[in-house]
Structures are given as C-alpha cells and as structure tokens.
Design a protein around this motif. Structure first.
Motif, PDB file in Angstrom:
ATOM      1  N   ASN A  21       0.808  -1.411  -0.052  1.00 22.12           N
ATOM      2  CA  ASN A  21      -0.023  -0.168   0.041  1.00 22.12           C
ATOM      3  C   ASN A  21       0.601   1.405  -0.004  1.00 22.12           C
ATOM      4  N   LYS A  24       2.262   1.729  -3.328  1.00 21.96           N
ATOM      5  CA  LYS A  24       1.693   2.160  -4.500  1.00 21.96           C
ATOM      6  C   LYS A  24       1.405   3.848  -4.241  1.00 21.96           C
ATOM      7  N   VAL A  25       1.567   4.304  -3.110  1.00 19.75           N
ATOM      8  CA  VAL A  25       1.540   5.887  -2.999  1.00 19.75           C
ATOM      9  C   VAL A  25       3.041   6.453  -3.510  1.00 19.75           C
ATOM     10  N   LEU A  27       5.501   5.740  -5.234  1.00 22.10           N
ATOM     11  CA  LEU A  27       5.807   5.803  -6.532  1.00 22.10           C
ATOM     12  C   LEU A  27       5.085   6.608  -7.594  1.00 22.10           C
ATOM     13  N   LYS A  28       4.010   7.254  -7.182  1.00 21.17           N
ATOM     14  CA  LYS A  28       3.349   8.138  -7.609  1.00 21.17           C
ATOM     15  C   LYS A  28       3.999   9.662  -7.243  1.00 21.17           C
ATOM     16  N   LYS A  29       4.756   9.738  -6.423  1.00 24.85           N
ATOM     17  CA  LYS A  29       5.107  11.103  -5.948  1.00 24.85           C
ATOM     18  C   LYS A  29       6.455  11.359  -6.707  1.00 24.85           C
ATOM     19  N   ASP A  30       6.504  12.529  -7.144  1.00 25.31           N
ATOM     20  CA  ASP A  30       7.688  13.087  -7.931  1.00 25.31           C
ATOM     21  C   ASP A  30       8.858  13.208  -7.020  1.00 25.31           C
ATOM     22  N   LYS A  97      14.173   7.344  -8.823  1.00 30.61           N
ATOM     23  CA  LYS A  97      13.357   6.309  -9.447  1.00 30.61           C
ATOM     24  C   LYS A  97      13.792   5.756 -10.841  1.00 30.61           C
ATOM     25  N   ILE A 283       4.420  -4.451  -8.351  1.00 29.63           N
ATOM     26  CA  ILE A 283       4.380  -3.109  -7.926  1.00 29.63           C
ATOM     27  C   ILE A 283       5.336  -2.244  -8.547  1.00 29.63           C
ATOM     28  N   CYS A 284       6.723  -2.618  -8.345  1.00 27.79           N
ATOM     29  CA  CYS A 284       7.722  -1.776  -8.658  1.00 27.79           C
ATOM     30  C   CYS A 284       8.511  -2.479 -10.104  1.00 27.79           C
TER      31      CYS A 284
END
Length: 291
Positions: A21, A24-25, A27-30, A97, A283-284
């Motif tokens: 969980n 998922k949060v 990896l969307k952050k800059d 990333k 997820i990764c």
C-alpha cells in the motif's frame, strides 16, 4: 504447534500488505525522502490491531529501516548492521526512480503470542544486468539453503553448506550481527515458534508497550543463529529465517542483494519457504525477479 507458524506468516503478511500500500503511494510522488517513506509505512502498519505499534528490532526508531541508493552509488545500502544511527532513515535522502535501490526492513510482533514476522527486502528500479543477475542468484541460493535444511540438522551444518554455496557463486555475505556471538550469520530462529515463553517473560509481555525496551531485549536474546558454530538442531514445528545479504566478491561498486525468507518446519516434518514479495515486485516493475 503449527498454529504458531500460521501466526508468523500472518504477522509478516501484515508488513507486506502495508508495504504494498505504501509503494503504491510513493511511486506516484515526484519526490520522496527516506523518512517520509518510513512514516507512511509505519502509519499503514499501525492500522492493524493485531500487532504492536512499533517493531521489536529497536534501534532503529520504530523498528523500521528505509534506505535509498542507486546502482551507480550503492554505499547507503551496504550497511553492516541496522542498529547504527547512520543507517536510520533521513529527511534529506531522496529516491531516484531511474537508477534507484530501496532497502526495506520492518519487525512486526503479534500482540497475542509475541511471535515476530520480520520483513526485509531490497527493491531495484533499474535494469543493470549484473545487478539483476545477482538478485536472481540470491533468490536461488535462498531456495537451495531451504531445500538442504532438514529436521535433525544442526544450524552449523546448514551454515557451512550455505557459505560454500555462496562462495561457489562468487559472492560474499555482508551481514554483521551485534547479537550473534559468531558475528556473521545467515538467519535466526523465530522465538517461541518451537517453545513457550517463561512466566517471567509473559509478565513483561503483559505490560507490552510500557516495557517495550525489555520486550525487544527478550526477542533479541532468545534467538538462535544460523552460523557455523551453533549446534542448535532443527526440529519439527519451528520457524527460522534465511536472510544473507549477498554481493559479488571484490566488486565494491555493486550493491548487496537480499530477500528475507522464513522457513516453516511443520509438525509432520514437511517444509514451506515463505517468501511473500511477489506483489511487491510486480508493483515495482521487478517481474524479471520472479522468473
């Protein structure tokens, strides 16, 4: 006794679900710092009423490690031991990333039984073939150690087999334990998976959070280590970890790789290797590690 093994699996699964969980949060952050990742994961863990609010392995704070590095500069994830302050999550180290490596560890403990479900994994976000191959070799070695281990064997036998296997593959084990008299090991028992707490230990657990430092010390001292000198015998209905941190020998520019697996020996002597990172890898974008 097999119900204790089930509790161990469920406790680790809580940490895995919380990590999924969190990923998922983040990896969307800059931009995300180690400490922010740690705080998000801790918040997810604390949603479960089945485990204590902090992990048993302290320090580091809260019993959690989140470290970022890259395949071009892996020093931050080459730590010898997580107890050192230099390995604690920082506010000023950010995730890359493109070439990133994430080292993760949590140490949840079941409230009712005191059984732990340690969760440790390295995530690799890039595609360096040599690093990827080391990952795959690490997973294969974990499996071969699991297949070798049998009821009646001494931990020293398992460790000697594992260390020869690691050397044969041109790798070295980058683990230093401050709790293990032998210093270098491949894993340890899950306390009370094969025994019970003493009455004195139960009294400390009853007060739980108010005596958390004492609780942590009980767990740390009760473990038996998989090393070349321990004559502890594997028995039916017990659990122990396999967690070498492997890196290519004489290649300081490459990172260590690891996944923390739990060997579950059931009452009938049959075995199960609880891995559990499949969803994390998907997820990764690490589907390549599952082949």
């Amino acid at each position: 006794m097999d119900n204790k093994l089930q509790v161990c699996k469920e406790t680790k699964q809580i940490a895995l679900d919380a990590l999924a969980n969190t990923l998922k949060v983040i990896l969307k952050k800059d931009k995300i710092a180690e400490s922010e990742f740690r705080n998000l994961w801790l918040a997810q863990l604390r949603k479960s009423t089945k485990i204590f609010p902090n992990g048993w392995y302290m320090p580091p704070p809260n019993g959690i490690i989140v470290l970022f590095a890259t395949d071009k500069d892996p020093k931050r994830v080459l730590y010898p031991n997580m107890r050192l302050e230099e390995t604690w999550p920082r506010d000023d180290v950010y995730l890359d990333k493109t070439n990133g490596i994430i080292a993760l560890y949590a140490s949840p403990m079941d409230r009712k039984t005191g059984i732990i479900g340690d969760t440790e994994v390295m995530i690799y976000l890039s595609k360096n073939k040599e690093v990827m191959n080391t990952f795959k070799t690490c997973y294969r070695i974990n499996r071969e150690i699991f297949e070798f281990a049998q009821v009646g064997q001494q931990f020293s036998q398992v460790a000697k087999f594992a260390n020869k296997l690691i050397a044969k593959n041109g790798l070295t084990n980058n683990v230093v334990s401050t709790s293990d008299p032998a210093s270098v090991n491949l894993g340890h028992t899950i306390p009370v998976s094969y025994e019970d707490w003493t009455s004195q230990e139960k009294a400390i657990f009853k007060n739980g959070e108010s005596q958390w430092e004492n609780v942590c010390q009980i767990i740390a001292k009760k473990r038996k280590f998989v090393n070349e000198v321990d004559d502890f015998q594997i028995k039916a209905s017990m659990a122990f970890t396999i967690e070498p941190r492997l890196r290519p020998k004489d290649r300081p520019n490459l990172p260590s790789t690891w996944t923390h697996s739990i060997v579950l020996i059931k009452e009938d002597g049959s075995k199960e290797l609880f891995f559990g990172y499949e969803e994390i890898f998907k997820i990764c974008g690490m589907d390549w590690a599952l082949n």
